[in-house]
Every structure is written in C-alpha cells, then in structure tokens.
Scaffold this motif. Structure first.
Motif: not given
Length: 237
Positions: A53-54, A129-134, A136-140
């Motif tokens: 994600w980073g 990010g979700l589409g790239l399957q990174l 579910t630990d999204i750094p909101y």
C-alpha cells in the motif's frame, strides 16, 4: 452575503467544463497508476513487498503537487472566463456586493472544488488498491494525509493564480505563469526551503512539515488580501 455570492458562482460554473476538470485530475492519476501497476505488477509487488500500500501511495504522491498546480491554473482561468467571456463584470460589480466579497467567494469556490478533487483521489486510491489486491489492511490515515496535505502547500499559488485570472482578461498571462510554476515544481527537491514551489512536497512529511504548512497558510492569506485589495481598485469591466 458571501454565501449568496458563492452559491451564485456554483450556478455559473454549470456546463463550463469545470466539474469535468475536478474529476479529470484524480481519475487521470489513478488511471496512470493502474496502467503502471498493470504493466509491471509482479515487479512492483516484489519491490514493495514490505509495504505494498505504501508503494502505491508513493507512486501517486510524486505527481500530486504538479497535478494540483496545473489544476489550480486551469480552474482559476475557467472560473474567471465565466465573467470575462460574457462581459458580466459591470452587472456583477454594480450589485450591492463589495469587490472583496466577489474575490473571496471565488477563492472559496476554488478551495471547495480542489478539496472535492482531493477527496476523489482518496477514494480512487483505495479503489485501485483493492482492485490490485493489495490487501484489506488499508492505511486510511496515510492516504488522506498524502492526498490533502499537498493542497495546503499550494494555497499561495491558488491565491496568485486567481488574482491574475480575475484582474486580466488575457488568460495567457495566468496560464503561462501556472504552467511555468508546475514545470518548476518537478525540481522542487533542489530548491531552498523558503521557495513556495517546494512547500507542497514539504507539507507531506519531513522535519519542516509544520513550518511549511504554517508558511503556506500565512503566505496564501497574505497573497489573497493583496489580490482582493488590487481587485477592488482595478477596472476589470
């Protein structure tokens, strides 16, 4: 009264392509990174395996300052052209509304439109990010911070571009200035910290982040006041 002028400005920009531009900026950045990751997925996943994600955020963030400056340039020019092309300054300024109110309302409109664009970038980043399957630990918090903080660093540029766009009917002046600033922002890392073109990057992170944010707010407000004072005395009809 300020709210009335602002609401009138929202009505005026309908059908002028301004909302299209607000959506185009974030969608363009997301589409570019979708292509980037789509073509080099395995390589980038390996390169950013410690923090995927980073890695996505970094690849988007490096283009945000220039995109914001270009967006500011075009938005200010289009907003000003609503009045310039219809020669409606005389009618507008004949109303019982001060010129400073007119100017500040258009600045407020620009701020709102750009904040909407930043919010769309946040949503687009998460969706990509979700589409790239990174995962579910999204750094909101990081996504919101990196999408919005550079905007604060561009406030002096917004005030300057609006000043030029509103006071001069020849938009080549303001657009040329904006393009020059946008291109120069690509080399922001080489500038001294007091150069405003470096502040969008400094506002992101680093030891002088707070100083950059405070300086951007102070200089932006100062340029706004100077612009209002000049606009209130200049014949723009």
């Amino acid at each position: 009264m300020w709210g009335r002028v602002l609401s009138t400005d929202f009505i005026k920009i309908r059908g002028k392509g301004i909302w299209f531009l607000v959506f185009l900026g974030p969608i363009g950045l997301i589409a570019m990174q979708a292509l980037n990751f789509g073509l080099r997925y395995d390589y980038l996943m390996e390169a950013y395996k410690e923090d995927v994600w980073g890695g996505l955020i970094v690849n988007i963030v490096i283009f945000i300052p220039m995109s914001l400056i270009m967006g500011i340039t075009l938005l200010c020019s289009l907003m000003a052209n609503v009045e310039h092309q219809t020669s409606s300054w005389k009618q507008l300024l004949a109303l019982p509304v001060s010129r400073m109110t007119v100017f500040s309302a258009k600045f407020g409109l620009g701020v709102i439109l750009l904040l909407v664009s930043c919010a769309l970038l946040v949503l687009g980043t998460i969706a990509l990010g979700l589409g790239l399957q990174l995962g579910t630990d999204i750094p909101y918090q990081d996504i919101v911070r990196f999408c919005f903080l550079p905007f604060i660093g561009t406030l002096p540029i917004l005030a300057l571009q609006l000043w030029l766009s509103l006071t001069y009917s020849n938009q080549a002046i303001s657009v040329s200035m904006g393009i020059t600033i946008a291109i120069a922002s690509l080399f922001a890392a080489k500038y001294d910290e007091w150069v405003p073109m470096k502040w969008p990057n400094m506002a992101l992170d680093g030891p002088h982040q707070i100083e950059a944010i405070v300086a951007s707010l102070f200089v932006g407000f100062t340029v706004l006041l100077l612009g209002m004072a000049h606009f209130s005395r200049k014949d723009v009809a």
